[in-house]
Design a protein around this motif. Structure first.
Motif: not given
Length: 430
Positions: A94-105
């Motif tokens: 899924v890449g780093s995008r999902v991790i970044v979005i999860t941390i932000f939300e």
């Protein structure tokens, strides 16, 4: 009171409630919570308490003496299952995008709620304490994956929004557990009125988190190696149950003075067990599937007990209005924080426009993990002599009822706006 008859009654009423919830198109968890309130100390329990509307009495004592452990084990199963989301190959896919979005939300919801309620505290300090504000802020990060998945499956939704939504929902509760472990440590210090010092306020909480993760990793390694000896599906399921019970037991063991009176997190331990297990065993998902098949009655009883633990006397007190006002503030500000966080993370990672616009709306539902964290906070704060625990549980259960009613509808709306619902919903027999 006969424990077997009481539990049988709870199961029966909960089953009936699930039929009612289906008829009015609400999730089953709402019915289970209402069942708990019905069989708890303040409704049917009044018959065993001489008609006295009080948080003490035979039913209250019975629940806490005989059924409290079920909640701890149910939360262990939830955390263990959350750990399965940390399969490294899946995270790489899924890449780093999902991790970044999860941390932000997750941080967005937690930060927005914490700041809003801290501001509310300075306006009305007599009701909303700082430890309540921090605890509710930590709980705000959690999302209910079950409600989201239910809508996606029911309407056969697919597209960029769903592709990003599913892994974010899977990782979200893990972020919530870590945030809770950090913020609730500070909240406990405030609630007990203990003088702040570097060890108690900073070093010890970090040690507790590190120790919880390390113990969980060790237990995960042990059961992974054990599965080389115990190869049948039944034995591997037993190994997983052994790990969950062991982690809860270790949590209580470290509470003892001779172990240093550490407040480890059984949730972080069980989550780490699941994470290590899913990465060391290629067939781990089969074990998780078997766990999922026999945990529904455990989760049902967990939600019933959570409802029964709701102290309705707080709604009859002078603070009833403040509980409702706080719950409404929590609902609105958390939803705003989720949307802003998800939008910011998605925009930063250059996600598709529909993901940026609508992902935050699909993260609004909240139930199981939030109730579990509130139950944990309520127990610890109540044992410490703070009234905050009862208020926190009342607020979270109130917001859960609201979210369980509007959350799935908002998720459906987001999927429709994104153009990812293209067929009529399926009708499932129950």
């Amino acid at each position: 009171m006969n424990i077997f008859i009481y539990v049988a009654l709870a199961f029966f009423i909960a089953l009936l409630s699930s039929r009612l919830m289906k008829a009015i198109k609400l999730p089953n968890v709402t019915g289970y919570l209402l069942t708990g309130i019905l069989v708890g100390p303040f409704v049917l329990g009044l018959a065993f308490n001489g008609g006295q509307f009080s948080p003490v009495g035979p039913v209250y004592e019975f629940i806490h003496a005989n059924l409290a452990w079920i909640s701890e084990i149910a939360l262990g199963f939830i955390a263990f299952t959350i750990g399965s989301s940390f399969k490294l190959s899946a995270l790489k896919a899924v890449g780093s995008r999902v991790i970044v979005i999860t941390i932000f939300e997750a941080l967005g919801a937690s930060l927005f709620v914490s700041l809003a309620l801290i501001g509310f505290h300075f306006v009305f300090p007599s009701f909303l304490t700082l430890d309540m504000a921090l605890t509710l802020g930590a709980i705000a990060a959690a999302t209910a994956p079950a409600a989201t998945l239910m809508v996606i499956k029911q309407y056969h939704a697919h597209g960029p929004l769903v592709q990003n939504l599913l892994p974010v929902v899977a990782l979200d509760d893990a972020a919530a557990l870590i945030l809770f472990a950090i913020l609730f440590s500070a909240a406990k210090t405030m609630a007990t009125g203990a003088a702040f010092d570097a060890y108690t306020g900073l070093i010890k909480p970090m040690l507790e988190i590190i120790m919880s993760l390390a113990i969980g990793a060790l237990v995960g390694l042990i059961i992974s190696l054990g599965c080389k000896i115990f190869k049948s599906r039944a034995n591997r399921t037993i190994m997983a149950m052994f790990a969950i019970f062991l982690c809860v037991g270790i949590y209580h063991l470290f509470e003892e003075p001779f172990m240093g009176s550490f407040e480890l997190s059984s949730l972080l331990m069980c989550m780490m067990v699941g994470g290590v297990f899913v990465n060391l065993r290629g067939d781990a998902l089969k074990t998780f599937d078997r766990i999922d098949k026999f945990t529904p009655p455990v989760f049902m009883l967990f939600f019933v007990i959570s409802g029964a633990n709701l102290d309705l006397t707080v709604f009859a007190s002078s603070n009833a209005m403040w509980i409702i006002i706080t719950a409404l503030i929590y609902c609105v500000i958390r939803a705003l924080g989720k949307w802003v966080g998800a939008y910011s993370g998605a925009r930063l990672t250059r996600a598709e426009p529909v993901v940026q616009k609508y992902l935050g709306f699909a993260l609004i539902p909240q139930a199981g993990v939030a109730i579990g964290l509130a139950t944990t906070a309520s127990k610890i704060l109540t044992d410490a002599g703070s009234i905050s625990g009862s208020y926190i549980l009342a607020i979270v259960l109130t917001t859960t009822m609201i979210y369980e009613i509007i959350g799935p509808a908002i998720t459906k709306m987001a999927l429709q706006k994104a153009g990812e619902i293209t067929v009529e919903p399926t009708t499932q027999n129950a």
